[in-house]
Design a protein around this motif. Structure first.
Motif, PDB file in Angstrom:
ATOM      1  N   LEU A 209      -7.249  -6.183  -5.168  1.00  0.00           N
ATOM      2  CA  LEU A 209      -6.817  -5.072  -4.335  1.00  0.00           C
ATOM      3  C   LEU A 209      -8.025  -4.248  -3.899  1.00  0.00           C
ATOM      4  CD1 LEU A 209      -3.772  -4.196  -6.565  1.00  0.00           C
ATOM      5  CD2 LEU A 209      -3.668  -5.234  -4.318  1.00  0.00           C
ATOM      6  N   PRO A 210      -7.840  -3.431  -2.895  1.00  0.00           N
ATOM      7  CA  PRO A 210      -8.984  -2.652  -2.395  1.00  0.00           C
ATOM      8  C   PRO A 210      -9.651  -1.834  -3.493  1.00  0.00           C
ATOM      9  CG  PRO A 210      -7.096  -2.385  -0.941  1.00  0.00           C
ATOM     10  CD  PRO A 210      -6.607  -3.146  -2.128  1.00  0.00           C
ATOM     11  N   LYS A 211     -10.951  -1.738  -3.415  1.00  0.00           N
ATOM     12  CA  LYS A 211     -11.712  -0.949  -4.394  1.00  0.00           C
ATOM     13  C   LYS A 211     -12.358   0.243  -3.720  1.00  0.00           C
ATOM     14  CE  LYS A 211     -10.890  -3.449  -7.896  1.00  0.00           C
ATOM     15  NZ  LYS A 211     -10.014  -4.297  -7.098  1.00  0.00           N
ATOM     16  N   THR A 212     -11.818   0.601  -2.585  1.00  0.00           N
ATOM     17  CA  THR A 212     -12.388   1.733  -1.873  1.00  0.00           C
ATOM     18  C   THR A 212     -11.353   2.834  -1.745  1.00  0.00           C
ATOM     19  OG1 THR A 212     -11.882   0.481   0.128  1.00  0.00           O
ATOM     20  CG2 THR A 212     -14.164   0.551  -0.555  1.00  0.00           C
ATOM     21  N   ILE A 213     -11.821   4.037  -1.673  1.00  0.00           N
ATOM     22  CA  ILE A 213     -10.935   5.187  -1.563  1.00  0.00           C
ATOM     23  C   ILE A 213     -11.507   6.157  -0.535  1.00  0.00           C
ATOM     24  CG2 ILE A 213     -11.847   5.704  -3.889  1.00  0.00           C
ATOM     25  CD1 ILE A 213      -9.707   7.780  -4.192  1.00  0.00           C
ATOM     26  N   CYS A 214     -10.631   6.681   0.294  1.00  0.00           N
ATOM     27  CA  CYS A 214     -11.091   7.489   1.419  1.00  0.00           C
ATOM     28  C   CYS A 214     -11.312   8.946   1.007  1.00  0.00           C
ATOM     29  CB  CYS A 214     -10.109   7.394   2.586  1.00  0.00           C
ATOM     30  SG  CYS A 214      -8.638   8.404   2.391  1.00  0.00           S
ATOM     31  N   GLU A 215     -11.972   9.672   1.878  1.00  0.00           N
ATOM     32  CA  GLU A 215     -12.324  11.058   1.558  1.00  0.00           C
ATOM     33  C   GLU A 215     -11.096  11.951   1.370  1.00  0.00           C
ATOM     34  OE1 GLU A 215     -15.049  11.835   4.824  1.00  0.00           O
ATOM     35  OE2 GLU A 215     -16.639  12.068   3.353  1.00  0.00           O
ATOM     36  N   ASN A 216     -10.086  11.724   2.175  1.00  0.00           N
ATOM     37  CA  ASN A 216      -8.866  12.516   2.046  1.00  0.00           C
ATOM     38  C   ASN A 216      -8.249  12.349   0.658  1.00  0.00           C
ATOM     39  OD1 ASN A 216      -9.031  13.425   4.639  1.00  0.00           O
ATOM     40  ND2 ASN A 216      -7.524  11.992   5.470  1.00  0.00           N
ATOM     41  N   CYS A 217      -8.204  11.108   0.224  1.00  0.00           N
ATOM     42  CA  CYS A 217      -7.594  10.844  -1.073  1.00  0.00           C
ATOM     43  C   CYS A 217      -8.443  11.395  -2.209  1.00  0.00           C
ATOM     44  CB  CYS A 217      -7.357   9.351  -1.248  1.00  0.00           C
ATOM     45  SG  CYS A 217      -5.981   8.784  -0.236  1.00  0.00           S
ATOM     46  N   ILE A 218      -9.748  11.368  -2.038  1.00  0.00           N
ATOM     47  CA  ILE A 218     -10.625  11.943  -3.065  1.00  0.00           C
ATOM     48  C   ILE A 218     -10.337  13.436  -3.208  1.00  0.00           C
ATOM     49  CG2 ILE A 218     -13.022  12.537  -3.593  1.00  0.00           C
ATOM     50  CD1 ILE A 218     -13.781   9.831  -2.336  1.00  0.00           C
ATOM     51  N   GLU A 219     -10.151  14.063  -2.073  1.00  0.00           N
ATOM     52  CA  GLU A 219      -9.849  15.487  -2.082  1.00  0.00           C
ATOM     53  C   GLU A 219      -8.527  15.753  -2.820  1.00  0.00           C
ATOM     54  OE1 GLU A 219      -9.419  18.453   1.505  1.00  0.00           O
ATOM     55  OE2 GLU A 219     -11.158  17.153   1.745  1.00  0.00           O
ATOM     56  N   ARG A 220      -7.522  14.948  -2.491  1.00  0.00           N
ATOM     57  CA  ARG A 220      -6.224  15.111  -3.158  1.00  0.00           C
ATOM     58  C   ARG A 220      -6.331  14.821  -4.643  1.00  0.00           C
ATOM     59  NH1 ARG A 220      -3.610  11.265   0.856  1.00  0.00           N
ATOM     60  NH2 ARG A 220      -3.962  12.392   2.782  1.00  0.00           N
TER      61      ARG A 220
END
Ligand SMILES: [Zn+2]
Ligand SMILES: [Zn+2]
Length: 118
Positions: free
Chosen positions: A54-65
């Protein structure tokens, strides 16, 4: 030359929101480590393993949340700890100065101790 490269940048799929984003952080990168991203994701109802497909990347919006959620959980845990020690200190029915909640008007506590069945 330059435009040729651009056509191939479609972005990465974020593990948490499934959106395709150009700016992401890889979960096993140094950056993610310094942000303790894996540690924070462990609090979510999903399981991330290094070798799942599965993806191993996370976007900036989700990091903020994730940050917001993490600090909320920390706050709850801390508060739970304080309330527990409040309870221990209150075994004799008083709130001594050592109690973290000393001086706070805790009506829930007095209601509870007063409402003994007679
Ligand atoms: Zn996302
Ligand atoms: Zn107390």
């Amino acid at each position: 030359m330059g435009s040729y490269d651009k056509a191939f940048i479609v972005g990465y799929v974020c593990r948490l929101c499934s959106e395709q984003k150009k700016k992401v952080i890889h979960l096993y990168s140094n950056k993610a480590q310094s942000l303790k991203l894996l540690e924070k994701i462990e609090l979510l109802p999903i399981k991330v393993e290094k070798f799942d497909n599965l993806p191993k990347t996370i976007c900036e919006n989700c990091i903020e949340r994730l940050e917001i959620q993490y600090s909320l959980i920390q706050k709850i845990q801390k508060s739970n700890l304080i309330q527990r020690s409040h309870r221990i200190y209150h075994s004799n029915g008083r709130c001594p100065i050592e109690c973290p909640l000393h001086g706070i008007n805790d009506s829930s506590w007095s209601v509870q101790s007063d409402s003994s069945v007679s």
